[in-house]
Scaffold this active site. Structure first.
Site, mmCIF file in Angstrom:
data_model
loop_
_atom_site.group_PDB
_atom_site.id
_atom_site.type_symbol
_atom_site.label_atom_id
_atom_site.label_comp_id
_atom_site.label_asym_id
_atom_site.label_seq_id
_atom_site.Cartn_x
_atom_site.Cartn_y
_atom_site.Cartn_z
ATOM 1 N N CYS A 8 2.071 10.316 3.808
ATOM 2 C CA CYS A 8 1.141 9.286 3.366
ATOM 3 C C CYS A 8 -0.097 9.260 4.266
ATOM 4 O O CYS A 8 -0.091 9.763 5.387
ATOM 5 C CB CYS A 8 1.826 7.922 3.377
ATOM 6 S SG CYS A 8 0.985 6.694 2.346
ATOM 7 N N ASP A 130 10.712 -0.279 4.490
ATOM 8 C CA ASP A 130 9.912 -0.143 5.702
ATOM 9 C C ASP A 130 10.299 -1.252 6.670
ATOM 10 O O ASP A 130 11.042 -2.177 6.326
ATOM 11 C CB ASP A 130 8.424 -0.199 5.352
ATOM 12 C CG ASP A 130 7.544 0.485 6.390
ATOM 13 O OD1 ASP A 130 7.996 0.677 7.531
ATOM 14 O OD2 ASP A 130 6.388 0.818 6.061
#
Length: 369
Positions: A8, A130
């Protein structure tokens, strides 16, 4: 199942191509103005135009206006959307595009837990877990307790948060997730990917994928392989009077214990001098039980009473192993013992067997020879 990789925070065509060449399955493009990895619609369009086939492009948004998401989609051919904020299920589905919903694991147990949160998004393609709090921005670079990741959840789970080359294999082993998502762990600066770190990260993932199929090689397996080799030599010697049976026994032993048929074998037998290196199965058999080469008289056909290994050292490196030391051959007729120096290296065959891919042996040095 192979764990997949999303890198990412891609901000340039150069990084996108480098990460794709390293083996990443997906690239993440951040459309969040407060992020250090935020990029423009023009940059994103250029990256997507350069991405080769079979690499998924993912657009990350955090509580963006619907108009902004539509504006991005009009110019950037994203494959999947990823929502990191407090977006509702209706908001996420309105774009008629597959989407992932990020789940902040910090304090989630106190607010109902993962299953309750995920149930609100029945049409999500998967969930990214996360370390941040629910609804907060990710990208903190912090890990969390990977044992909190739901096991055997019916939809794909992607693990993010503080992943690096050093911890990704353990993270995958512990969480057993569908994919991992990395950003700062492979950067030299925010939004700038480091090729060496990317390669190291991918190596960690490949190691985890390998270990999911084959366990790490153990010293006990090395010792068992040595024992099988020793017993096989003795058994072949007992068949010395029957050339056909002895050859069949040697072929069985070599197929069982050596890497012939699956890859290269570096084999330097003890007394081979003219035909020193035995790279083929046929050359190995010739040395063990005799063949067309003038120096091959059948090393294994000698009546050995016993063969024993004494390892000076054994090394283990997950998917390979090695041993170095001496092995001793006891003559069945005289009881005399011959000492030979050896180095063996092992790997796993496709079916999980431990096989020898390096075999070097020699007689100890004697002054005057």
């Amino acid at each position: 199942m192979r764990c997949r990789v999303k890198v990412c925070g891609i901000t340039s065509v150069t990084d996108a191509l480098m990460v794709g060449a390293a083996g990443a399955d997906a690239l993440g493009l951040v459309f969040y103005p407060k992020s250090k990895r935020n990029l423009s619609i023009t940059q994103a369009a250029e990256i997507c135009a350069a991405v080769p086939p079979f690499i998924t492009t993912v657009g990350l948004f955090l509580d963006a206006s619907a108009d902004f998401v539509h504006e991005v989609l009009a110019a950037v051919p994203l494959d999947i959307l990823q929502f990191h904020g407090s977006e509702t299920p209706d908001y996420c589905r309105q774009f008629s595009r597959p989407y992932l919903k990020a789940v902040g694991m910090k304090g989630l147990a106190e607010s109902g837990g993962f299953a309750e949160y995920a149930a609100r998004f029945p049409d999500a393609q998967g969930f990214l877990v996360d370390s941040h709090a629910p609804g907060a921005a990710g990208g903190t670079g912090e890990t969390f307790d990977w044992t909190q990741v739901p096991q055997d959840y019916p939809k794909p789970i992607i693990l993010a948060g503080g992943l690096t080359a050093e911890n990704v294999a353990e993270a995958i082993r512990t969480s057993r997730v569908y994919a991992v998502d990395v950003s700062s762990g492979v950067e030299s600066a925010p939004g700038v990917k480091d090729a060496a770190k990317v390669q190291a990260f991918m190596a960690g993932v490949r190691l985890a994928n390998y270990l999911a199929i084959h366990p790490a090689i153990t010293e006990a397996e090395v010792l068992q392989a040595q024992q099988t080799w020793a017993e096989g030599l003795v058994a072949i010697g007992k068949l010395a009077g029957d050339a056909v049976a002895a050859k069949a026994a040697a072929e069985t032993l070599v197929r069982r214990l050596y890497n012939y048929g699956e890859g290269k074998v570096l084999f330097k037998p003890t007394k081979a001098s003219d035909d020193q290196f035995r790279e083929t199965f046929e050359q190995a058999i010739s040395y063990f039980v005799g063949g067309d080469h003038h120096e091959d008289h059948g090393f294994a056909l000698h009546p050995w009473a016993a063969v024993r290994f004494e390892n000076n050292s054994v090394f283990l490196d997950v998917d390979s192993a090695g041993a170095m030391g001496n092995y001793y051959f006891t003559d069945a007729k005289t009881g005399a013992e011959t000492k030979v120096e050896f180095t063996f290296a092992y790997r796993r065959a496709g079916d999980g067997r431990l096989v020898i891919f390096l075999h070097h042996s020699s007689l100890p040095y004697e002054a005057g020879h």
